[in-house]
Motif scaffolding. Sequence first.
Motif, PDB file in Angstrom:
ATOM      1  N   ASN A  91     -12.704   6.741  -3.806  1.00 54.67           N
ATOM      2  CA  ASN A  91     -13.666   7.546  -3.054  1.00 54.67           C
ATOM      3  C   ASN A  91     -14.782   8.075  -3.949  1.00 54.67           C
ATOM      4  OD1 ASN A  91     -12.340   7.157  -0.645  1.00 54.67           O
ATOM      5  ND2 ASN A  91     -11.201   9.054  -0.756  1.00 54.67           N
ATOM      6  N   ARG A  92     -14.509   8.246  -5.205  1.00 51.23           N
ATOM      7  CA  ARG A  92     -15.525   8.693  -6.166  1.00 51.23           C
ATOM      8  C   ARG A  92     -16.417   7.527  -6.598  1.00 51.23           C
ATOM      9  NH1 ARG A  92     -12.267  10.335 -10.080  1.00 51.23           N
ATOM     10  NH2 ARG A  92     -12.699   8.539 -11.355  1.00 51.23           N
ATOM     11  N   GLU A  93     -15.855   6.350  -6.724  1.00 53.17           N
ATOM     12  CA  GLU A  93     -16.605   5.184  -7.194  1.00 53.17           C
ATOM     13  C   GLU A  93     -17.457   4.543  -6.097  1.00 53.17           C
ATOM     14  OE1 GLU A  93     -13.449   2.776  -8.704  1.00 53.17           O
ATOM     15  OE2 GLU A  93     -13.470   3.759 -10.655  1.00 53.17           O
ATOM     16  N   LEU A  94     -16.995   4.590  -4.857  1.00 57.87           N
ATOM     17  CA  LEU A  94     -17.684   3.919  -3.754  1.00 57.87           C
ATOM     18  C   LEU A  94     -19.114   4.430  -3.537  1.00 57.87           C
ATOM     19  CD1 LEU A  94     -17.398   1.733  -1.619  1.00 57.87           C
ATOM     20  CD2 LEU A  94     -16.336   3.422  -0.121  1.00 57.87           C
ATOM     21  N   PRO A  95     -19.357   5.737  -3.487  1.00 58.36           N
ATOM     22  CA  PRO A  95     -20.741   6.189  -3.296  1.00 58.36           C
ATOM     23  C   PRO A  95     -21.662   5.801  -4.454  1.00 58.36           C
ATOM     24  CG  PRO A  95     -19.211   8.024  -2.985  1.00 58.36           C
ATOM     25  CD  PRO A  95     -18.418   6.836  -3.454  1.00 58.36           C
TER      26      PRO A  95
ATOM     27  N   ILE B  67     -20.379  -2.297   2.959  1.00 60.48           N
ATOM     28  CA  ILE B  67     -20.613  -1.679   4.268  1.00 60.48           C
ATOM     29  C   ILE B  67     -19.327  -1.473   5.074  1.00 60.48           C
ATOM     30  CG2 ILE B  67     -21.110  -3.739   5.647  1.00 60.48           C
ATOM     31  CD1 ILE B  67     -23.273  -0.637   5.683  1.00 60.48           C
ATOM     32  N   ASP B  68     -18.374  -2.368   4.954  1.00 59.29           N
ATOM     33  CA  ASP B  68     -17.131  -2.248   5.743  1.00 59.29           C
ATOM     34  C   ASP B  68     -15.999  -1.538   4.993  1.00 59.29           C
ATOM     35  OD1 ASP B  68     -18.212  -3.500   7.975  1.00 59.29           O
ATOM     36  OD2 ASP B  68     -17.698  -5.491   7.227  1.00 59.29           O
ATOM     37  N   ILE B  69     -16.260  -1.083   3.789  1.00 56.56           N
ATOM     38  CA  ILE B  69     -15.231  -0.368   3.036  1.00 56.56           C
ATOM     39  C   ILE B  69     -15.316   1.107   3.404  1.00 56.56           C
ATOM     40  CG2 ILE B  69     -14.343   0.268   0.772  1.00 56.56           C
ATOM     41  CD1 ILE B  69     -15.599  -2.294  -0.319  1.00 56.56           C
ATOM     42  N   GLU B  70     -14.238   1.644   3.901  1.00 53.59           N
ATOM     43  CA  GLU B  70     -14.207   3.048   4.297  1.00 53.59           C
ATOM     44  C   GLU B  70     -13.538   3.879   3.222  1.00 53.59           C
ATOM     45  OE1 GLU B  70     -12.511   3.546   8.154  1.00 53.59           O
ATOM     46  OE2 GLU B  70     -13.680   1.919   9.004  1.00 53.59           O
ATOM     47  N   ARG B  71     -13.865   5.149   3.214  1.00 55.23           N
ATOM     48  CA  ARG B  71     -13.239   6.082   2.279  1.00 55.23           C
ATOM     49  C   ARG B  71     -11.773   6.267   2.694  1.00 55.23           C
ATOM     50  NH1 ARG B  71     -16.886   9.501  -0.714  1.00 55.23           N
ATOM     51  NH2 ARG B  71     -15.221  11.005  -0.805  1.00 55.23           N
ATOM     52  N   TRP B  72     -10.920   6.478   1.713  1.00 50.87           N
ATOM     53  CA  TRP B  72      -9.503   6.695   1.979  1.00 50.87           C
ATOM     54  C   TRP B  72      -9.231   8.190   2.128  1.00 50.87           C
ATOM     55  CZ3 TRP B  72     -11.188   2.459  -0.494  1.00 50.87           C
ATOM     56  CH2 TRP B  72     -10.606   1.256  -0.136  1.00 50.87           C
ATOM     57  N   PRO B  73      -8.301   8.545   3.004  1.00 50.40           N
ATOM     58  CA  PRO B  73      -7.961   9.976   3.175  1.00 50.40           C
ATOM     59  C   PRO B  73      -7.199  10.506   1.974  1.00 50.40           C
ATOM     60  CG  PRO B  73      -6.639   8.611   4.657  1.00 50.40           C
ATOM     61  CD  PRO B  73      -7.577   7.697   3.932  1.00 50.40           C
TER      62      PRO B  73
ATOM     63  N   MET C 113     -16.800   0.316 -10.191  1.00 45.61           N
ATOM     64  CA  MET C 113     -16.800  -0.763  -9.232  1.00 45.61           C
ATOM     65  C   MET C 113     -17.357  -2.051  -9.820  1.00 45.61           C
ATOM     66  SD  MET C 113     -16.888   0.801  -5.489  1.00 45.61           S
ATOM     67  CE  MET C 113     -16.443  -0.720  -4.865  1.00 45.61           C
ATOM     68  N   GLY C 114     -17.875  -1.984 -11.036  1.00 45.36           N
ATOM     69  CA  GLY C 114     -18.375  -3.200 -11.668  1.00 45.36           C
ATOM     70  C   GLY C 114     -17.308  -4.264 -11.775  1.00 45.36           C
ATOM     71  N   TRP C 115     -16.070  -3.838 -11.999  1.00 45.59           N
ATOM     72  CA  TRP C 115     -14.966  -4.794 -12.075  1.00 45.59           C
ATOM     73  C   TRP C 115     -14.792  -5.491 -10.741  1.00 45.59           C
ATOM     74  CZ3 TRP C 115     -12.865  -6.054 -16.600  1.00 45.59           C
ATOM     75  CH2 TRP C 115     -13.054  -5.184 -17.665  1.00 45.59           C
ATOM     76  N   MET C 116     -14.904  -4.738  -9.660  1.00 42.08           N
ATOM     77  CA  MET C 116     -14.724  -5.337  -8.340  1.00 42.08           C
ATOM     78  C   MET C 116     -15.839  -6.328  -8.027  1.00 42.08           C
ATOM     79  SD  MET C 116     -13.046  -2.511  -5.881  1.00 42.08           S
ATOM     80  CE  MET C 116     -13.663  -0.952  -6.445  1.00 42.08           C
ATOM     81  N   PHE C 117     -17.080  -6.019  -8.409  1.00 41.47           N
ATOM     82  CA  PHE C 117     -18.172  -6.966  -8.187  1.00 41.47           C
ATOM     83  C   PHE C 117     -17.935  -8.253  -8.961  1.00 41.47           C
ATOM     84  CE2 PHE C 117     -20.877  -3.110  -7.256  1.00 41.47           C
ATOM     85  CZ  PHE C 117     -20.939  -3.352  -5.894  1.00 41.47           C
ATOM     86  N   ALA C 118     -17.227  -8.161 -10.078  1.00 37.46           N
ATOM     87  CA  ALA C 118     -16.907  -9.346 -10.872  1.00 37.46           C
ATOM     88  C   ALA C 118     -15.660 -10.055 -10.340  1.00 37.46           C
ATOM     89  CB  ALA C 118     -16.693  -8.956 -12.331  1.00 37.46           C
ATOM     90  N   GLY C 119     -15.023  -9.459  -9.310  1.00 36.88           N
ATOM     91  CA  GLY C 119     -13.829 -10.071  -8.723  1.00 36.88           C
ATOM     92  C   GLY C 119     -12.590  -9.857  -9.564  1.00 36.88           C
TER      93      GLY C 119
ATOM     94  N   ALA D 198     -21.445   2.997  -6.197  1.00 39.37           N
ATOM     95  CA  ALA D 198     -21.789   1.587  -5.953  1.00 39.37           C
ATOM     96  C   ALA D 198     -22.806   1.475  -4.827  1.00 39.37           C
ATOM     97  CB  ALA D 198     -20.528   0.795  -5.605  1.00 39.37           C
ATOM     98  N   ARG D 199     -22.638   2.265  -3.782  1.00 44.78           N
ATOM     99  CA  ARG D 199     -23.570   2.196  -2.653  1.00 44.78           C
ATOM    100  C   ARG D 199     -24.973   2.655  -3.044  1.00 44.78           C
ATOM    101  NH1 ARG D 199     -19.253   3.868   1.917  1.00 44.78           N
ATOM    102  NH2 ARG D 199     -18.609   1.730   2.369  1.00 44.78           N
ATOM    103  N   LYS D 200     -25.045   3.619  -3.913  1.00 48.17           N
ATOM    104  CA  LYS D 200     -26.352   4.094  -4.365  1.00 48.17           C
ATOM    105  C   LYS D 200     -27.072   2.998  -5.150  1.00 48.17           C
ATOM    106  CE  LYS D 200     -27.440   8.580  -4.821  1.00 48.17           C
ATOM    107  NZ  LYS D 200     -27.513   9.902  -5.270  1.00 48.17           N
ATOM    108  N   VAL D 201     -26.350   2.334  -6.031  1.00 46.10           N
ATOM    109  CA  VAL D 201     -26.928   1.234  -6.813  1.00 46.10           C
ATOM    110  C   VAL D 201     -27.342   0.089  -5.890  1.00 46.10           C
ATOM    111  CG1 VAL D 201     -26.388  -0.540  -8.531  1.00 46.10           C
ATOM    112  CG2 VAL D 201     -25.679   1.814  -8.914  1.00 46.10           C
ATOM    113  N   ILE D 202     -26.490  -0.255  -4.954  1.00 49.32           N
ATOM    114  CA  ILE D 202     -26.798  -1.337  -4.012  1.00 49.32           C
ATOM    115  C   ILE D 202     -28.049  -0.998  -3.200  1.00 49.32           C
ATOM    116  CG2 ILE D 202     -25.996  -2.471  -1.894  1.00 49.32           C
ATOM    117  CD1 ILE D 202     -23.160  -2.361  -3.214  1.00 49.32           C
ATOM    118  N   GLY D 203     -28.153   0.247  -2.745  1.00 50.59           N
ATOM    119  CA  GLY D 203     -29.337   0.670  -2.002  1.00 50.59           C
ATOM    120  C   GLY D 203     -30.606   0.522  -2.828  1.00 50.59           C
ATOM    121  N   TRP D 204     -30.514   0.869  -4.101  1.00 55.43           N
ATOM    122  CA  TRP D 204     -31.674   0.732  -4.978  1.00 55.43           C
ATOM    123  C   TRP D 204     -32.047  -0.737  -5.151  1.00 55.43           C
ATOM    124  CZ3 TRP D 204     -32.981  -1.206  -9.833  1.00 55.43           C
ATOM    125  CH2 TRP D 204     -34.189  -0.748 -10.351  1.00 55.43           C
ATOM    126  N   TRP D 205     -31.028  -1.588  -5.358  1.00 56.34           N
ATOM    127  CA  TRP D 205     -31.290  -3.025  -5.498  1.00 56.34           C
ATOM    128  C   TRP D 205     -31.935  -3.571  -4.221  1.00 56.34           C
ATOM    129  CZ3 TRP D 205     -25.800  -4.249  -7.719  1.00 56.34           C
ATOM    130  CH2 TRP D 205     -25.783  -3.936  -9.078  1.00 56.34           C
TER     131      TRP D 205
END
Length: 86
Positions: free
Chosen positions: A55-59, A80-86, A1-7, A61-68
């Motif tokens: 779905n594997r990358e999202l948790p 927060i608004d990104i949901e897991r895909w089925p 998800m680092g790529w996504m944070f960089a846009g 990223a959330r763990k890192v964000i929580g730590w920050w």
Amino acid sequence: MGWMFAGERAPTGPDRRSTKSPPVPIAVIDDPALPEALAELAAARADEMDAHTVNRELPIARKVIGWWQRQGWIACDPTIDIERWP
């Protein structure tokens, strides 16, 4: 998800394994425009790769964000608004 944070879109295929994600200043995480951009990039990534990858990358990223957040480095969770895909 680092790529996504960089846009940016993450590389795909065999090149992905040898590519390092770009550095992202932590201050970017608190950008009010980031949640919408992340949601769009995550959806595009799910289309390009598969939902399992996102779905594997999202948790992670959330763990890192929580730590920050616990460190007081950032105030919001842009995923927060990104949901897991089925």
